[in-house]
Write an enzyme that holds these catalytic residues in place. Structure first.
Site, PDB file in Angstrom:
ATOM      1  NE  ARG A  47     -78.986 -15.829  -9.035  1.00 21.05           N
ATOM      2  CZ  ARG A  47     -77.765 -15.540  -8.598  1.00 21.05           C
ATOM      3  NH1 ARG A  47     -77.524 -15.463  -7.294  1.00 21.05           N
ATOM      4  NH2 ARG A  47     -76.788 -15.305  -9.444  1.00 21.05           N
ATOM      5  CB  ALA A  99     -74.549 -18.516  -5.685  1.00 18.67           C
ATOM      6  CE  LYS A 109     -73.429 -18.401 -13.310  1.00 18.22           C
ATOM      7  NZ  LYS A 109     -74.426 -17.430 -12.817  1.00 18.22           N
ATOM      8  CG  PHE A 159     -70.941 -16.592  -7.615  1.00 10.08           C
ATOM      9  CD1 PHE A 159     -70.379 -15.556  -8.352  1.00 10.08           C
ATOM     10  CD2 PHE A 159     -71.509 -16.279  -6.389  1.00 10.08           C
ATOM     11  CE1 PHE A 159     -70.381 -14.245  -7.882  1.00 10.08           C
ATOM     12  CE2 PHE A 159     -71.524 -14.972  -5.916  1.00 10.08           C
ATOM     13  CZ  PHE A 159     -70.960 -13.961  -6.658  1.00 10.08           C
TER      14      PHE A 159
END
Length: 556
Positions: free
Chosen positions: A94, A273, A71, A301
């Site tokens: 993040r 998450a 991701k 996630f």
């Protein structure tokens, strides 16, 4: 093939002032942390705050598997591809936690030729934001215990201290501890606990605060304990707010670094998450929207966790409206969901793919419930076959989704052009009518049950007796309109990590509920989820070292 860290260490980075200049940021609007990292000043925000917002694209994924989904790699590669198409795009990510870095997950800077750099700095201490958060958290804990020791004028009930100390490390022995042992001057003996820093409420507060003043207000609302009458005792009551805010005055400023291809990337904040809300900071996202035409951000996630919380918590609280969602999957991960062993994922298996693709199907359905256009992308592996790719393409297009292959791990931005073109086409031709999943006015149990049924596909929700009492108390205190942050394992749509694919006929089990009054949401702990992870039998830290010339090895 070179490792990620080898690729990153061979990169020729630009001075961060040159990267900033590419999106119109002036040198005196940067606060430098060496040559390749900088924080964005409040002066920059004052200059751009009235600019029109650009488009907002969220990158999310199917449930993670040992096969890997990529991701962050896709997010970085998509940003690089946009730059190759001469689009003014910014990435907003993040910051990684040290816990997973030394544990099982490894680094979190992307991979292959779609990474943000300096990779070692980002994965280790970076600009010190997490240290500041840890210090502010533990200052409140120290002041609370000191208040009890020094006469306890607030009548704090030591049995109802709810504020936990924190550490940005996976350390299982600190989950449940006893403090105050020794003599009378060493404090009152009581049970205490640690959470990992990225699960701390202060991390969530920093990521949801608009500015320093808002940060200070939120810190003051933190409920640290309850008194003997059952009333909340806050950080303001303990007169800790000002000192905590002082520790965080620099940490609240977004960090700017670059990709391997010098695309600007804002990397700021890092709540988990699975046990927190899983999104980068509101400040970084809003800054990116003001200084770019397209902001590409990610949520942690799978879409059942990070995307749901991005859409129902972050967007609700910050007034954000995503224009498109990119949903990342891999052939390998879908076959794993279809029951194929990790050792056999390189073999074409259309039957297993058909069985496992129901996980992707559920995530597509979930995003569509928010009325946001979806683009599905396959993070490509060399072992994928044309037949497998075509099966997934047809599956997605039948469900009203755009589809594109992504080869950014191998080719960098060039490998993401097909995806970037699909995203641009979607932004141009499809309108987002974003709406959160549930209304503020619903009760907390109604919100929990809406998420469980609509997002996870659960049959119902089972509450432990203690959780029922906690929900009643939270609503009695006036926090019933808060959104809910569901703490759930990341591997399954259910609260049982072993149930892959698209589970049916299951209940979600709520064992504990607490309010994060400063962050502005209620946390519901499901199943066996823990707020302080442990290290695996063979931690990633075993392989990390530093050479005599200062070069770090084994990080990823």
């Amino acid at each position: 093939m070179k490792t990620d860290i080898q690729i990153a260490q061979e990169a020729k980075m630009q001075h961060i002032k040159e990267v900033a200049a590419s999106v119109g940021i002036q040198e005196d609007e940067l606060e430098f942390y060496g040559k390749y990292k900088a924080k964005l000043s409040d002066d920059l925000w004052e200059r751009v705050k009235d600019n029109q917002d650009g488009k907002l694209v969220l990158v999310t994924a199917i449930n993670p598997t040992p096969a890997g989904e990529g991701k962050t790699t896709t997010t970085v590669g998509l940003g690089q591809a946009m730059a190759k198409l001469n689009k003014n795009a910014l990435i907003a990510l993040r910051e990684p936690s040290l816990g997973p870095c030394f544990g099982i997950k490894g680094g979190a800077a992307g991979g292959g030729y779609a990474q943000v750099v300096p990779m070692e700095d980002l994965n280790l201490h970076f600009t010190g934001d997490f240290h500041a958060i840890t210090s502010a958290n533990n200052l409140l804990a120290a002041m609370l215990d000191n208040h009890i020791q020094q006469g306890n004028s607030l009548r704090i009930d030591p049995r109802q201290v709810v504020w936990k100390r924190c550490l940005d490390m996976n350390d299982r022995v600190l989950r449940n501890i006893v403090v105050g042992l020794g003599n009378k001057m060493d404090g009152m003996v009581r049970e205490d606990h640690f959470v990992i820093t990225v699960a701390s409420e202060i991390m969530a507060i920093l990521c949801l605060a608009d500015d320093l003043a808002d940060l200070r207000r939120r810190l003051g609302r933190i409920i640290a304990a309850y008194n003997f009458d059952g009333d909340p005792v806050t950080a303001d009551d303990l007169q800790a707010t000002g000192a905590m805010a002082a520790l965080l005055k620099d940490a609240i400023k977004p960090n700017l670094i670059q990709t391997l291809e010098h695309t600007p990337a804002l990397v700021h904040g890092g709540p988990f998450a699975n046990i927190a809300h899983g999104c980068n900071s509101v400040r970084a996202t809003k800054m990116a929207l003001k200084i770019s035409d397209i902001t590409i951000t990610e949520a942690g996630f799978g879409a059942d966790l990070g995307a749901e919380k991005f859409l129902d918590i972050k967007c609700r609280k910050a007034g954000l409206k995503p224009d498109a969602v990119v949903l990342v999957a891999t052939v390998r991960a879908l076959k794993y969901n279809g029951g194929v062993a990790k050792s056999d994922l390189n073999i074409e298996n259309l039957a297993a793919l058909e069985k496992g693709i129901v996980n992707l199907e559920k995530h597509i359905e979930n995003i569509q419930k928010y009325n946001v256009p979806v683009v599905v992308t396959l993070n490509s592996f060399v072992t994928d076959t044309e037949a497998e790719n075509e099966f997934i393409r047809k599956f997605c297009e039948e469900r009203g989704c755009e589809f594109a292959l992504s080869e950014v791990w191998e080719k960098g931005g060039e490998g993401g052009i097909a995806l970037a073109e699909k995203v641009l086409e979607t932004l141009e031709k499809k309108e987002s009518h974003f709406m959160p999943l549930y209304a503020d006015e619903l009760s907390l149990t109604e919100k929990i049950e809406t998420i469980a049924r609509e997002i996870y596909g659960a049959r119902g929700v089972v509450y432990e007796p203690g959780a029922k009492k906690q929900l009643a108390k939270i609503e009695e205190l006036g926090f019933g309109e808060f959104p809910v942050c569901m703490a759930k394992n990341q591997y399954s749509l259910s609260d049982d990590a072993k149930r892959l694919g698209r589970p049916e006929d299951f209940d979600i089990h709520i064992r504990e509920v607490y309010v994060s009054a400063g962050a502005g949401f209620v946390v519901a702990l499901t199943g066996a989820i823990m707020t302080m992870p442990g290290l695996p039998k063979v931690p990633a830290a075993n392989q990390i070292d530093v050479q005599e010339d200062g070069r770090i090895t084994g990080l990823f």
